[in-house]
Design a protein around this motif. Structure first.
Motif, short mmCIF file in Angstrom:
data_model
loop_
_atom_site.label_atom_id
_atom_site.label_comp_id
_atom_site.label_asym_id
_atom_site.label_seq_id
_atom_site.Cartn_x
_atom_site.Cartn_y
_atom_site.Cartn_z
N THR A 6 0.87 -1.17 0.00
CA THR A 6 0.00 0.00 0.00
C THR A 6 0.91 1.22 0.00
O THR A 6 1.90 1.26 0.72
CB THR A 6 -0.89 0.03 1.26
N TYR A 7 0.61 2.19 -0.83
CA TYR A 7 1.43 3.40 -0.89
C TYR A 7 0.54 4.64 -0.88
O TYR A 7 -0.42 4.72 -1.64
CB TYR A 7 2.30 3.40 -2.16
N GLN A 8 0.86 5.55 0.00
CA GLN A 8 0.19 6.85 -0.03
C GLN A 8 1.15 7.91 0.48
O GLN A 8 1.83 7.68 1.50
CB GLN A 8 -1.07 6.87 0.82
N ASN A 9 1.26 9.02 -0.18
CA ASN A 9 2.20 10.06 0.24
C ASN A 9 1.68 11.43 -0.17
O ASN A 9 1.96 11.91 -1.27
CB ASN A 9 3.57 9.80 -0.40
N PRO A 10 0.92 12.06 0.71
CA PRO A 10 0.24 13.30 0.31
C PRO A 10 1.05 14.59 0.47
O PRO A 10 0.55 15.67 0.14
CB PRO A 10 -0.97 13.33 1.25
N GLN B 8 2.53 17.17 -5.85
CA GLN B 8 1.65 16.59 -4.84
C GLN B 8 0.86 15.47 -5.47
O GLN B 8 0.34 15.62 -6.59
CB GLN B 8 0.67 17.64 -4.26
N ASN B 9 0.77 14.35 -4.81
CA ASN B 9 0.07 13.20 -5.38
C ASN B 9 -0.50 12.34 -4.27
O ASN B 9 0.16 11.45 -3.76
CB ASN B 9 1.04 12.39 -6.24
N PRO B 10 -1.74 12.62 -3.88
CA PRO B 10 -2.28 11.96 -2.69
C PRO B 10 -2.96 10.60 -2.94
O PRO B 10 -3.43 9.98 -1.99
CB PRO B 10 -3.32 12.97 -2.20
N THR B 11 -3.01 10.11 -4.19
CA THR B 11 -3.70 8.84 -4.47
C THR B 11 -3.13 7.70 -3.62
O THR B 11 -1.92 7.51 -3.57
CB THR B 11 -3.57 8.47 -5.96
N THR B 12 -4.01 6.93 -3.00
CA THR B 12 -3.57 5.73 -2.29
C THR B 12 -3.56 4.55 -3.27
O THR B 12 -4.54 4.33 -3.97
CB THR B 12 -4.52 5.41 -1.13
N ILE B 13 -2.44 3.84 -3.30
CA ILE B 13 -2.32 2.68 -4.19
C ILE B 13 -2.37 1.40 -3.35
O ILE B 13 -1.62 1.25 -2.38
CB ILE B 13 -0.97 2.72 -4.95
N TYR B 14 -3.26 0.50 -3.74
CA TYR B 14 -3.28 -0.84 -3.16
C TYR B 14 -2.81 -1.78 -4.26
O TYR B 14 -3.48 -1.90 -5.30
CB TYR B 14 -4.68 -1.23 -2.70
N PHE B 15 -1.67 -2.41 -4.05
CA PHE B 15 -1.04 -3.17 -5.13
C PHE B 15 -0.85 -4.63 -4.75
O PHE B 15 -0.38 -4.94 -3.66
CB PHE B 15 0.34 -2.55 -5.44
#
Lengths: 391, 391
Positions: A6-10, B8-15
């Motif tokens: 899981t990756y998120q970095n705002p 800025q890139n706040p999307t949460t990735i579930y991989f």
């Protein structure tokens, strides 16, 4: 096997010569009381302090100051800051400095309203943070830790001689960070090269794990090459904007989770250095470099193919007619040459370690298992002895 | 000169294989009406549709369906979706598919509550979005565009024969995206390799600009090498999890702004392909490949050193005893060999273009100036003619 993640970095990054121009607009999103957190006063000498205070005042903010944050920030300092936050009802902690100041700000953020002892709950028991968090933002003056765009916070508790790191969830990461490479121009070369090895170590800790062909490995190789090339320019000219700019952005990326996704990752070098730091208060990157060389020379045979790849892809070692072993060792030798070319210290004796400290450091080091060889305290002691005898 | 930037890139990735397990927790953050947006029904064949509907129903959501979203999504389809959103008061648009479906979902998001004609305001005049935006999320089934973690939305208006792209601010980006490489296993090889060239093109559009030594260039080189290595495996075995996993994550990164920061960037290949697509409705990546070869063979001499670097760093061309020109051309030839090895189309005739279309495409192509050579419509026509004659 590529691992799930899981990756998120705002965090919002404002990068470049004009980055500070965005501070005022960002401040409008927060209440009126700002804690200005910084180190030992370098920002007063180079004029940055005055610039920031002027913006804060123009925006009608109340300033609460927390100065004197040290390299290897202590839990004692965190407690001092946490009390200031509570007493003044601080709305935003604005950390101005390098990783130590930003790490300390995050620690204050999670500790200010923590019930019970935050050190035990958050750095020893790794409990989830269930209390109110104070927003953190940063203005970076030293490239190395990547703390400006992650949830990491490394704190030293002198009472128990432990330097412990924790990656908090992204709600603890800086809301925004201002990165102007020119702010690093006045930094002493010693600290610059320490930061350079820190960023390289972050990448190598992720790289030296797993036998797979993972996208992150290719990204890491590219970023390591960027750091190496820019470092060679910056050590000759501290004010080369392009080189310092590349190093600053590389440091943010190097300790951003995005670089090591799908990998188990190692981090044993950092664990050893943390305890070296707890005993010697040495510069983090210097400690990492001094430990990395004997560490990699000890473990490379357990991940031979990856060390061969490291030699070829990062250092462009020619493998023609050589054994894998020889190629791998040539890669580590290239790393050592680079370290020496930069003037990075390779002896922990020079960093303040004494012979008596070595077993204490080895026995208090956290043991991990994500790398190519899970070490025992005895093996760590041997590595420390080699790093002590190094020149 | 490294350019200043904001990121800025706040999307949460579930991989990964377990990524869908996170859907239910995420849905709890949104209201009860979910628009399920998808394409021509592939997700009904492979079972994904049933899985998602089952989760939505268990979570007590109302489902509004928008099906039949086409490759090269049309503004007509956007208008249809926007009406559905308004009529049903949709709380979240869940796009299930590839870039076309996700791009269409973002377009619906900004258009649903737009006063006046959204096409003119947002894709022609590039006005800032000042109306209510509907949250978008995605479940990715085709790797290529990177739309799952950016604000990009490319829409075709058949009335005026224009395919226009727009990068919206991060509040339009998917709030979360679910990436399970196994969802791409059932995709036809034609679409897989089209996606592979799309991701490579995104990186090359950023790479071939500027004469500086920028960190982004090193990152791009690493990511290109990862894509090339995984593509060679995936074309032989569509179900190789490691290769498909690397390709899926590479595609997300390749069109993420983080890869090209501090650079001017080119994007002329995309501009030409957009008009090729508007006239032929060809697969985007195929069109990009067919145009890239004559385009790079035409402009390389204006950025010779960078094309030499491309040859050496990405394709490992040996430069010993060769002119810069020869090395650069060998790099482009290596790209062409790779394209053919993957079965990617290199003739726009094969993609549906006719001789009569060529001047219409050339004259309607948006002209940019970030690359090594700003082209005229006449030069674009020559490139199109070469791409038309190619085999």
């Amino acid at each position: 096997m590529n691992l799930d993640f899981t990756y998120q970095n705002p965090t919002t990054i404002y990068f470049g010569k004009t980055a500070l121009d965005n501070l005022s607009d960002e401040l409008a999103n927060y209440g009126e009381t700002i804690m200005l957190a910084y180190g030992k006063g370098a920002i007063k000498k180079n004029g940055l302090y005055d610039q920031i205070v002027s913006i804060l005042k123009e925006d009608g903010k109340n300033i609460v100051e927390l100065s004197g944050i040290m390299a290897n920030p202590t839990y004692e300092k965190v407690v001092e800051g946490a009390k200031l936050v509570r007493d003044n009802n601080v709305d935003l902690i604005l950390a101005v400095g390098g990783g130590s100041v930003i790490d300390c700000a995050k620690a204050i953020s999670v500790s200010a309203y923590c019930e019970g002892d935050a050190w035990t709950r958050y750095w020893i028991k790794f409990e989830p943070v269930d209390n109110k968090i104070v927003s953190v933002a940063s203005i970076l003056t030293l490239a190395g830790t990547g703390s400006e765009m992650n949830g990491g916070s490394v704190i030293t508790n002198n009472d128990v001689k432990l330097k412990m790191g924790r990656i908090f969830p992204s709600n603890v990461s800086p809301k925004f960070s201002i990165l102007n490479p020119e702010y690093t121009f006045t930094l002493p070369k010693y600290q610059m090269v320490s930061g350079i090895f820190d960023m390289m170590s972050h990448l190598m800790e992720a790289y030296f794990s797993g036998e797979d062909d993972v996208t992150s490995d290719y990204m890491i190789e590219g970023l390591l090459r960027s750091i190496i090339n820019s470092a060679k320019i910056a050590v000759k000219d501290l004010k080369d904007y392009e080189a310092r700019s590349n190093l600053m952005w590389s440091s943010t990326l190097a300790m951003n989770p995005i670089m090591g996704l799908s990998k188990t990752q190692d981090w044993e070098v950092h664990m050893i250095e943390h305890q070296l730091g707890a005993y010697t208060d040495c510069a983090h990157g210097m400690g990492l470099a001094a430990i990395s060389l004997p560490y990699y020379r000890y473990i490379y045979k357990f991940g031979l193919d990856k060390f061969v790849r490291f030699a070829k892809e990062v250092w462009r070692v020619d493998e023609t007619g050589k054994t894998k072993e020889a190629v791998a060792l040539e890669g580590i030798a290239a790393l050592e040459s680079f370290i020496k070319e930069c003037g990075i210290v390779t002896s922990i004796k020079e960093l303040g370690a004494t012979e008596e400290m070595l077993p204490l450091i080895a026995n208090s080091t956290v043991l991990l298992s994500g790398g190519y060889k899970a070490l025992t305290a005895e093996e760590i002691l041997e590595i420390l002895k080699t790093a002590y005898a190094a020149v």
